[in-house]
Design a protein around this motif. Structure first.
Motif, PDB file in Angstrom:
ATOM      1  N   GLU A 326      31.673  97.852  60.483  1.00  0.00           N
ATOM      2  CA  GLU A 326      30.385  97.456  59.918  1.00  0.00           C
ATOM      3  C   GLU A 326      30.219  97.923  58.479  1.00  0.00           C
ATOM      4  OE1 GLU A 326      25.793  98.826  60.454  1.00  0.00           O
ATOM      5  OE2 GLU A 326      26.772  98.068  62.275  1.00  0.00           O
ATOM      6  N   ARG A 327      30.719  99.118  58.149  1.00  0.00           N
ATOM      7  CA  ARG A 327      30.356  99.743  56.885  1.00  0.00           C
ATOM      8  C   ARG A 327      31.491  99.851  55.860  1.00  0.00           C
ATOM      9  NH1 ARG A 327      25.628 103.027  57.217  1.00  0.00           N
ATOM     10  NH2 ARG A 327      26.507 104.332  55.555  1.00  0.00           N
ATOM     11  N   LEU A 328      32.737  99.750  56.275  1.00  0.00           N
ATOM     12  CA  LEU A 328      33.821 100.135  55.380  1.00  0.00           C
ATOM     13  C   LEU A 328      34.721  98.986  54.913  1.00  0.00           C
ATOM     14  CD1 LEU A 328      34.968 103.461  57.108  1.00  0.00           C
ATOM     15  CD2 LEU A 328      33.364 103.160  55.207  1.00  0.00           C
ATOM     16  N   THR A 329      34.687  97.842  55.536  1.00  0.00           N
ATOM     17  CA  THR A 329      35.537  96.702  55.173  1.00  0.00           C
ATOM     18  C   THR A 329      37.002  97.113  55.019  1.00  0.00           C
ATOM     19  OG1 THR A 329      33.628  95.960  53.851  1.00  0.00           O
ATOM     20  CG2 THR A 329      35.636  94.637  53.738  1.00  0.00           C
ATOM     21  N   PRO A 330      37.614  97.603  56.071  1.00  0.00           N
ATOM     22  CA  PRO A 330      39.016  98.036  55.967  1.00  0.00           C
ATOM     23  C   PRO A 330      39.980  96.864  55.934  1.00  0.00           C
ATOM     24  CG  PRO A 330      38.224  98.300  58.210  1.00  0.00           C
ATOM     25  CD  PRO A 330      37.048  97.843  57.401  1.00  0.00           C
ATOM     26  N   ASP A 331      41.107  97.074  55.250  1.00  0.00           N
ATOM     27  CA  ASP A 331      42.198  96.102  55.324  1.00  0.00           C
ATOM     28  C   ASP A 331      43.031  96.325  56.577  1.00  0.00           C
ATOM     29  OD1 ASP A 331      41.936  94.626  52.769  1.00  0.00           O
ATOM     30  OD2 ASP A 331      42.198  96.618  51.914  1.00  0.00           O
ATOM     31  N   MET A 332      43.149  97.573  56.983  1.00  0.00           N
ATOM     32  CA  MET A 332      43.835  97.897  58.224  1.00  0.00           C
ATOM     33  C   MET A 332      43.255  99.179  58.800  1.00  0.00           C
ATOM     34  SD  MET A 332      45.820  98.420  55.346  1.00  0.00           S
ATOM     35  CE  MET A 332      47.132  97.217  55.393  1.00  0.00           C
ATOM     36  N   ILE A 333      43.342  99.316  60.112  1.00  0.00           N
ATOM     37  CA  ILE A 333      42.849 100.492  60.832  1.00  0.00           C
ATOM     38  C   ILE A 333      43.999 101.057  61.649  1.00  0.00           C
ATOM     39  CG2 ILE A 333      41.279 101.347  62.621  1.00  0.00           C
ATOM     40  CD1 ILE A 333      39.325  99.140  61.863  1.00  0.00           C
ATOM     41  N   VAL A 334      44.193 102.370  61.561  1.00  0.00           N
ATOM     42  CA  VAL A 334      45.180 103.052  62.391  1.00  0.00           C
ATOM     43  C   VAL A 334      44.467 104.160  63.147  1.00  0.00           C
ATOM     44  CG1 VAL A 334      47.356 104.319  62.469  1.00  0.00           C
ATOM     45  CG2 VAL A 334      47.009 102.554  60.718  1.00  0.00           C
ATOM     46  N   VAL A 335      44.573 104.134  64.464  1.00  0.00           N
ATOM     47  CA  VAL A 335      43.930 105.119  65.335  1.00  0.00           C
ATOM     48  C   VAL A 335      44.997 106.067  65.876  1.00  0.00           C
ATOM     49  CG1 VAL A 335      42.538 105.461  67.417  1.00  0.00           C
ATOM     50  CG2 VAL A 335      42.202 103.410  66.014  1.00  0.00           C
ATOM     51  N   LEU A 336      44.732 107.364  65.781  1.00  0.00           N
ATOM     52  CA  LEU A 336      45.594 108.381  66.403  1.00  0.00           C
ATOM     53  C   LEU A 336      44.765 109.126  67.433  1.00  0.00           C
ATOM     54  CD1 LEU A 336      47.632 107.893  64.054  1.00  0.00           C
ATOM     55  CD2 LEU A 336      48.090 110.352  64.135  1.00  0.00           C
ATOM     56  N   ALA A 337      45.270 109.190  68.660  1.00  0.00           N
ATOM     57  CA  ALA A 337      44.479 109.817  69.713  1.00  0.00           C
ATOM     58  C   ALA A 337      45.366 110.376  70.808  1.00  0.00           C
ATOM     59  CB  ALA A 337      43.497 108.800  70.317  1.00  0.00           C
ATOM     60  N   THR A 338      45.044 111.585  71.250  1.00  0.00           N
ATOM     61  CA  THR A 338      45.625 112.151  72.468  1.00  0.00           C
ATOM     62  C   THR A 338      44.861 111.520  73.629  1.00  0.00           C
ATOM     63  OG1 THR A 338      44.108 114.024  72.229  1.00  0.00           O
ATOM     64  CG2 THR A 338      46.337 114.318  71.387  1.00  0.00           C
ATOM     65  N   LEU A 339      45.094 110.238  73.840  1.00  0.00           N
ATOM     66  CA  LEU A 339      44.177 109.459  74.668  1.00  0.00           C
ATOM     67  C   LEU A 339      44.503 109.509  76.145  1.00  0.00           C
ATOM     68  CD1 LEU A 339      41.636 107.923  73.925  1.00  0.00           C
ATOM     69  CD2 LEU A 339      42.943 105.807  74.070  1.00  0.00           C
ATOM     70  N   THR A 340      45.789 109.361  76.512  1.00  0.00           N
ATOM     71  CA  THR A 340      46.148 109.364  77.930  1.00  0.00           C
ATOM     72  C   THR A 340      47.424 110.167  78.130  1.00  0.00           C
ATOM     73  OG1 THR A 340      47.608 107.418  77.970  1.00  0.00           O
ATOM     74  CG2 THR A 340      45.239 107.006  78.088  1.00  0.00           C
ATOM     75  N   GLY A 341      47.579 110.703  79.319  1.00  0.00           N
ATOM     76  CA  GLY A 341      48.823 111.375  79.665  1.00  0.00           C
ATOM     77  C   GLY A 341      49.835 110.441  80.291  1.00  0.00           C
ATOM     78  N   ALA A 342      49.430 109.173  80.502  1.00  0.00           N
ATOM     79  CA  ALA A 342      50.288 108.227  81.211  1.00  0.00           C
ATOM     80  C   ALA A 342      51.580 107.942  80.467  1.00  0.00           C
ATOM     81  CB  ALA A 342      49.524 106.928  81.450  1.00  0.00           C
ATOM     82  N   ASN A 343      51.548 107.977  79.133  1.00  0.00           N
ATOM     83  CA  ASN A 343      52.743 107.600  78.376  1.00  0.00           C
ATOM     84  C   ASN A 343      53.900 108.559  78.575  1.00  0.00           C
ATOM     85  OD1 ASN A 343      51.713 105.273  77.106  1.00  0.00           O
ATOM     86  ND2 ASN A 343      50.501 106.568  75.768  1.00  0.00           N
ATOM     87  N   ALA A 344      53.597 109.821  78.867  1.00  0.00           N
ATOM     88  CA  ALA A 344      54.669 110.809  79.011  1.00  0.00           C
ATOM     89  C   ALA A 344      55.620 110.439  80.140  1.00  0.00           C
ATOM     90  CB  ALA A 344      54.078 112.194  79.254  1.00  0.00           C
ATOM     91  N   VAL A 345      55.122 109.753  81.163  1.00  0.00           N
ATOM     92  CA  VAL A 345      55.976 109.370  82.295  1.00  0.00           C
ATOM     93  C   VAL A 345      57.074 108.422  81.842  1.00  0.00           C
ATOM     94  CG1 VAL A 345      56.007 108.259  84.550  1.00  0.00           C
ATOM     95  CG2 VAL A 345      54.061 109.697  83.896  1.00  0.00           C
ATOM     96  N   ALA A 346      56.705 107.474  80.983  1.00  0.00           N
ATOM     97  CA  ALA A 346      57.673 106.477  80.537  1.00  0.00           C
ATOM     98  C   ALA A 346      58.414 106.898  79.280  1.00  0.00           C
ATOM     99  CB  ALA A 346      56.957 105.146  80.286  1.00  0.00           C
TER     100      ALA A 346
END
Length: 463
Positions: A326-346
């Protein structure tokens, strides 16, 4: 940070470090030739030479181009206050010197509040012509400084690290740096941040929302970096078991990494506009904690049904993404997050999951991650999985029980607005090392800071 220098002069009163395969002339060369050469990157063979100069020589394994690992192995073989010189092979590429310097600094990291004092030694890199290496060593220093900061913040105990404290660190770090601006929202200013208020509602430490902007003269692309900043995660009412809660001071590792990368962009004076958004909250248990079954209204006005208060990260990220679009008009967005533990399995402990609909952005991040020594693997965003987000009482369901990591990425996509160039890095597993591992030290890894700096630098270079 301890010192790394460049010199063209040998000093035989200090420890010499010689890469495996490089044999000097004379007596020293004969002694080295008689030793089994370390074949693995980072492996060190110690050659004591009492009553001779140099009195100690380290033979460092490089392996298959493993200069970063070699640097980490070298610094761990040195005493805290030791002075050493690394003899660089003639014509060594600049990229190898940068990796070597990164490995020395990263392998020598020690948490700022650790009982042992920081290292006070010095490592000089010796070459016949040092002029071509000055720039890459400066780049390595900025990368290491950003990673050290991300590690320090993530390692900080939750008894110290609450949202207000974290926000104060950002303001302090941004002060007196031309081109950097930090804005902190709290209290009534967070009225539209329904996810952030819900997640932080159960804590005595209220949430904060931090915007840190690097705006150089004549900027080119505008990159928005969003980092999950849960300063401690109990799981809320959906409380975690003890072992799962043990490391939850690391749940702000994404925010720490994007902070470090943005500060590095300013330090390196990159002509790329960068805005870091840090939604900061403590997910605690209290009378005002949000409940499974609550419907939450986000910054963009849409609603989420949540049936698991331990799926809190996506709720605060949703507000940050709504704010960004809404406020920043980005050209690209990159999100970094310790979001889930599921990825460690694979994917295991050293590899993050990458989600993006943009092939060019995904390829750029993968290239940057490979160069930085931070692996990632791209996973799909299947259209038919969107059905899992359907809710009967809200615009979407935030915490369905199916395919956790993929559905979490699809949930974040709901808040990207018109931005089609975006990526989400789910980096919970690689954000923490249980022991020393190459350039990683036990504890927080600062994962993502190095990748983002490489990505921003390449983006600038491509203009």
């Amino acid at each position: 940070m301890f010192a790394i220098g460049l010199t063209e002069e040998f000093d035989d009163t200090v420890t010499w470090v010689i890469p495996a395969g490089q044999v000097p002339d004379g007596e020293l060369g004969a002694e080295i030739s008689a030793l089994p050469a370390p074949a693995v990157a980072g492996e060190i063979t110690v050659l004591p030479r009492p009553l001779r100069r140099p009195a100690r020589v380290l033979l460092a394994g490089i392996g298959d181009g493993g200069w970063r690992a070699a640097g980490a192995g070298i610094v761990r073989a040195l005493a805290d206050d030791e002075h050493a010189q690394v003899v660089l092979p003639s014509g060594l590429p600049e990229a190898a010197v940068r990796e070597l310097a990164e490995g020395l600094w990263l392998g020598g990291y020690r948490y700022r509040e650790a009982p042992k004092p920081p290292r006070s030694g010095r490592v000089d890199l010796v070459a016949s012509d040092i002029s071509s290496y000055v720039g890459v060593v400066d780049e390595a220093r900025a990368v290491a400084r950003a990673t050290w900061l991300a590690r320090d913040l993530t390692n900080t105990p939750p008894s110290t690290k609450n949202p207000e404290w974290f926000a104060d660190q950002v303001v302090s770090l941004a002060a007196d740096r031309p081109g950097l601006t930090a804005t902190v929202l709290a209290g009534a200013d967070l009225e539209r941040f329904g996810g952030l208020l819900a997640v932080g509602g159960g804590s005595v430490s209220p949430p904060r929302f931090v915007e840190l902007s690097w705006t150089p003269a004549g900027p080119v692309p505008h990159v928005v970096l969003v980092g999950k900043g849960i300063t401690f995660d109990t799981g809320g009412i959906s409380i975690k078991p003890r072992e799962a809660m043990r490391l939850m001071k690391k749940d702000m590792g994404g925010a720490a990494a994007v902070l470090g990368a943005t500060l590095a962009a300013a330090e390196l004076d990159l002509p790329v506009r960068v805005t870091a958004l840090l939604p900061l909250a403590e997910n605690a248990i209290g009378a005002a904690a949000f409940r499974p079954g609550d419907v939450i209204r986000h910054y963009d006005g849409t609603t989420s049904e949540t049936t698991n208060s331990d799926a809190e990260g996506r709720l605060v990220l949703a507000d940050a993404l709504g704010y960004a679009t809404e406020r920043l008009t980005p050209d690209m967005i990159v999100v970094l997050a310790t979001l889930t533990g599921a990825n460690a399995v694979a994917l295991g402990k050293r590899t993050a999951a990458l989600y993006s609909p943009d092939d060019a952005l995904a390829a750029a991040l993968e290239t940057a991650g490979t160069a930085a020594g931070e692996r990632m693997w791209r996973l799909p965003l299947p259209a038919d999985y969107v059905e899992y987000l359907r809710s009967d009482i809200a615009d979407r369901h935030s915490s369905p029980t199916q395919v956790h990591s993929v559905v979490a990425a699809l949930y974040l996509r709901e808040f990207m607005g018109e931005v089609t160039s975006w990526a989400h890095l789910d980096m919970s597993a690689p954000s923490w090392a249980e022991d020393h591992d190459l350039e990683l030290t036990k504890g927080a890894t600062g994962w993502g800071a190095r990748t983002l700096i490489r990505y921003l630098s390449a983006l600038h270079g491509g203009q």
